[in-house]
Each structure stands twice: as structure tokens, then as C-alpha cells.
Design a protein around this motif. Structure first.
Motif, PDB file in Angstrom:
ATOM      1  N   LYS A  62       0.858  -1.155  -0.016  1.00  0.00           N
ATOM      2  CA  LYS A  62      -0.010  -0.045  -0.051  1.00  0.00           C
ATOM      3  C   LYS A  62       0.806   1.172   0.016  1.00  0.00           C
ATOM      4  N   GLY A  63       0.503   2.239  -0.816  1.00  0.00           N
ATOM      5  CA  GLY A  63       1.205   3.516  -0.885  1.00  0.00           C
ATOM      6  C   GLY A  63       2.162   3.410  -2.052  1.00  0.00           C
ATOM      7  N   GLN A  64       2.503   2.403  -2.615  1.00  0.00           N
ATOM      8  CA  GLN A  64       3.622   2.396  -3.691  1.00  0.00           C
ATOM      9  C   GLN A  64       2.974   3.378  -4.891  1.00  0.00           C
ATOM     10  N   ALA A  65       3.952   3.834  -5.883  1.00  0.00           N
ATOM     11  CA  ALA A  65       3.498   4.461  -6.849  1.00  0.00           C
ATOM     12  C   ALA A  65       3.214   3.547  -8.072  1.00  0.00           C
ATOM     13  N   ALA A  66       2.040   3.946  -8.755  1.00  0.00           N
ATOM     14  CA  ALA A  66       1.705   3.103 -10.134  1.00  0.00           C
ATOM     15  C   ALA A  66       1.954   4.044 -11.204  1.00  0.00           C
ATOM     16  N   LEU A  67       2.934   3.613 -11.910  1.00  0.00           N
ATOM     17  CA  LEU A  67       3.506   4.278 -13.298  1.00  0.00           C
ATOM     18  C   LEU A  67       2.805   3.855 -14.560  1.00  0.00           C
ATOM     19  N   VAL A 119      -1.090   2.633  -4.917  1.00  0.00           N
ATOM     20  CA  VAL A 119      -1.821   1.781  -4.511  1.00  0.00           C
ATOM     21  C   VAL A 119      -2.428   1.971  -3.214  1.00  0.00           C
ATOM     22  N   ALA A 120      -3.852   1.658  -3.189  1.00  0.00           N
ATOM     23  CA  ALA A 120      -4.566   1.995  -2.173  1.00  0.00           C
ATOM     24  C   ALA A 120      -5.128   0.784  -1.241  1.00  0.00           C
ATOM     25  N   THR A 169       0.941   1.362   5.708  1.00  0.00           N
ATOM     26  CA  THR A 169       0.836  -0.117   5.122  1.00  0.00           C
ATOM     27  C   THR A 169       0.149  -0.963   6.038  1.00  0.00           C
ATOM     28  N   ASP A 170      -0.442  -1.972   5.393  1.00  0.00           N
ATOM     29  CA  ASP A 170      -1.244  -3.097   6.130  1.00  0.00           C
ATOM     30  C   ASP A 170      -0.581  -3.505   7.528  1.00  0.00           C
ATOM     31  N   GLY A 171      -1.181  -3.524   8.394  1.00  0.00           N
ATOM     32  CA  GLY A 171      -0.616  -4.120   9.541  1.00  0.00           C
ATOM     33  C   GLY A 171       0.114  -3.275  10.185  1.00  0.00           C
ATOM     34  N   ALA A 172       0.432  -1.989  10.060  1.00  0.00           N
ATOM     35  CA  ALA A 172       1.273  -1.168  10.567  1.00  0.00           C
ATOM     36  C   ALA A 172       0.277  -0.471  11.594  1.00  0.00           C
TER      37      ALA A 172
END
Length: 326
Positions: free
Chosen positions: A157-162, A171-172, A282-285
Motif C-alpha cells: 500500500k502506498g507504492q507508486a503506480a506508473l 496503490v490504495a 501499510t497493512d498491519g502497521a
């Protein structure tokens, strides 16, 4: 006894005049007769048509060869002229690329030397995961797509999508084998950006239209149509310099951006891991609460990175605008 030629001409003149006078009726009658014959004996008509076709085809082939040869010569001449023009354009482009290659090598050498002199920490390596767009979950209130790449391929989650030409979103949501990408045009999207030439910073805010709005610009900023917009790197979400789009319209208080990503022909998305978790969870944080009185909807977000000046304020505005919607 042989008749004189004048007698034959005299006999043929009335017949020719009669044929010219009733030519239309004769043609109509012949066509009607052929129609009746075709309905009465289809086998005979088909055989006759086949025989005529076999007889005429060689003649047409011989006649068409010179025409085809002339057309081929003309086509080759046009292709040769186009190839010459393309060759000249490629030579000019090659010369420009060689010039910029020399400049890039010189700047790279200077950058390496200065980095060693200042003992600059090297940037972390970037990993990529490419996924196919399998569904478009867009609607009246959502602008997002689903890709067939998830945690098993390193997507978080949070990564850039190009897309092919620039940033498409982030990424949501992430599953084991799929992920949902929030596009730049979504109403929940807030991205810190900067005008490449003037270096004025702002927030790219989606509003469910094809051209998101550039907000929170300084009063002295005067963006012009055609100027490039790139990520600023503030907030720790995206690295600086990712291409986003160009200024489409720059009216008073309403600056619209035309993204580089083509939404109508977007088949693949490349998810880039720049190892910049930034302000996105991110998930789980588990997120530590901000100091002081928590703002509504902000108790689940991590503390803002220490950023001073305009960049920190812009990142905080982006969080305030985005948190209540997610």
C-alpha cells in the motif's frame, strides 16, 4: 452475282436506325430474358458465367500487369521520398541525442564527484512489479483500477503506480494476488507536486474529472499552459521528479493539469517500490498518534515527517484534505 457495296449500305441503314431507336427496349428485354433464363435453368447460367470468367480472366491479367507495374513504381517512389525525409530527421535527432549524451555523462561525473565530496547517502534501489489492468472500478464517485499483482509480487500500500509516460496513481488496497490503484483523477487523491521550471510547489487534487486541479500555489505563482508538473517528494510518499503531466489551463484560481497517463489506453501499470513509506500506512502497521490534540479522522495516521517551510505545510494540507474521505 455480287451485289454492289452501295446496296448493302442501303439495306443496313434502316436496320441501324431501327436498332438505335429501340435500343433501350431491346436492352430491357434482353435483361428480362436473362433473368428468366437464370430462374429457369440455374445450372446452365452458372456454367456460362464460369466459362466467361475463365475466358476473361487471362485477358484481365495481361491488361492489369502494366497498371500494377506503374502503381508499384509510383509506390516505391513515394516510399523512397518518405525514407529520405525520415532518414534526415533521424540524423538530426541522432545528433541531438549525442549532444545530450555528452552533457549527461559530464553531469553524471560531476554529480558522482560532488556526492563523494559531500558524503551523500546513496538512494535506495528501486524494484518494480508489473500488473495488467483487469477491471475498471470507476464510476460517478470513484476513479480506480484493479491490477493482477499483489503481495506475492511485492506490492504494498502506498507504492507508486506508473503508466507508460508518467505517474498514474498510488496503490490504495492490496490483496495476495490483486491490488486497487487510486488514480490521480480520483476525488480522494492528493499528491504534492512542483512546477518543473519555476519550482513553485502545490497539491495536485483529483475531482473525478480527466484534468485534476493544482491547488495551494503561492500567490506569486503564474503557471503557464504547457509547463511540466512533477512530484516534489514532500511527505515521503513519492520520490521527487516523477513526471505527472502538463498545465492544461491556467485561469485565475483554477489551474488544470493534463496527466501524461492515457486513461483510455491503460493496459498495464508498473508498481514501483521506492522504499519510501512516508505518511501512508501499510497493512498491519500501527500508527503513533500525533502530539497534541488529535484532529478528526487523523488519529489513525502516522506522525508527519519533520518538514519545515512550505513543503511541510503542503503535506499537512494534503493529509487534512485526504483523511476524511478514506
Amino acid at each position: 452475282m455480287r451485289r454492289p457495296a452501295g446496296t448493302l449500305l442501303t439495306l443496313a441503314t434502316p436496320i441501324r436506325a431501327w436498332a438505335q431507336r429501340f435500343a433501350f427496349l431491346l436492352l430491357v428485354g434482353a435483361a428480362f430474358a436473362l433473368m428468366l433464363l437464370g430462374k429457369a435453368d440455374t445450372v446452365f447460367v452458372e456454367r456460362a458465367r464460369t466459362a466467361i470468367t475463365d475466358t476473361v480472366t487471362p485477358v484481365l491479367d495481361v491488361v492489369s500487369r502494366p497498371i500494377a507495374s506503374v502503381a508499384e513504381v509510383l509506390r516505391e517512389g513515394q516510399e523512397l521520398a518518405a525514407l529520405r525525409a525520415q532518414n534526415a530527421a533521424l540524423r538530426q535527432e541522432n545528433a541531438r541525442l549525442q549532444h545530450w549524451q555528452t552533457v549527461a555523462r559530464r553531469l553524471q561525473a560531476e554529480n558522482t564527484a560532488l556526492s563523494q565530496l559531500l558524503n551523500v547517502a546513496p538512494e535506495p534501489s528501486t524494484s518494480y512489479a508489473t500488473g495488467r489492468v483487469v477491471a475498471d472500478t470507476g464510476g460517478a464517485f470513484v476513479r480506480s483500477v484493479l491490477i493482477n499483482a499483489g503481495r506475492t509480487m511485492g506490492v504494498q500500500k502506498g507504492q507508486a503506480a506508473l503508466a507508460g509516460d508518467g505517474l498514474a496513481g498510488r496503490v490504495a488496497e492490496v490483496g495476495q494476488h490483486s491490488a486497487r490503484v487510486l488514480l490521480l483523477t480520483d476525488i480522494n487523491s492528493r499528491i504534492p507536486v512542483v512546477i518543473a521550471d519555476s519550482r513553485y510547489r502545490g497539491i495536485l487534487a483529483g475531482d473525478n474529472t480527466s484534468r485534476p486541479q493544482l491547488r495551494y500555489l503561492p500567490e506569486e505563482a503564474r503557471p503557464k499552459p504547457g509547463e511540466r508538473i512533477v512530484t516534489s517528494g514532500h511527505g515521503g510518499v513519492f520520490p521527487p521528479g516523477l513526471p505527472v503531466g502538463r498545465v492544461a489551463t491556467a485561469e485565475e484560481g483554477n489551474v488544470r493539469i493534463s496527466p501524461f497517463a492515457d486513461w483510455n489506453r491503460m493496459e498495464f501499470l508498473r508498481v514501483a517500490d521506492y522504499r519510501m513509506p512516508g505518511i501512508l500506512m501499510t497493512d498491519g502497521a500501527t500508527a503513533p498518534k500525533p502530539p497534541g490534540t488529535p484532529r478528526p479522522g487523523m488519529d489513525r495516521l502516522p506522525e508527519l515527517p519533520s518538514a519545515s517551510g512550505e513543503g511541510g505545510a503542503l503535506a499537512e494540507r494534503a493529509l487534512e484534505a485526504e483523511a476524511p474521505r478514506e
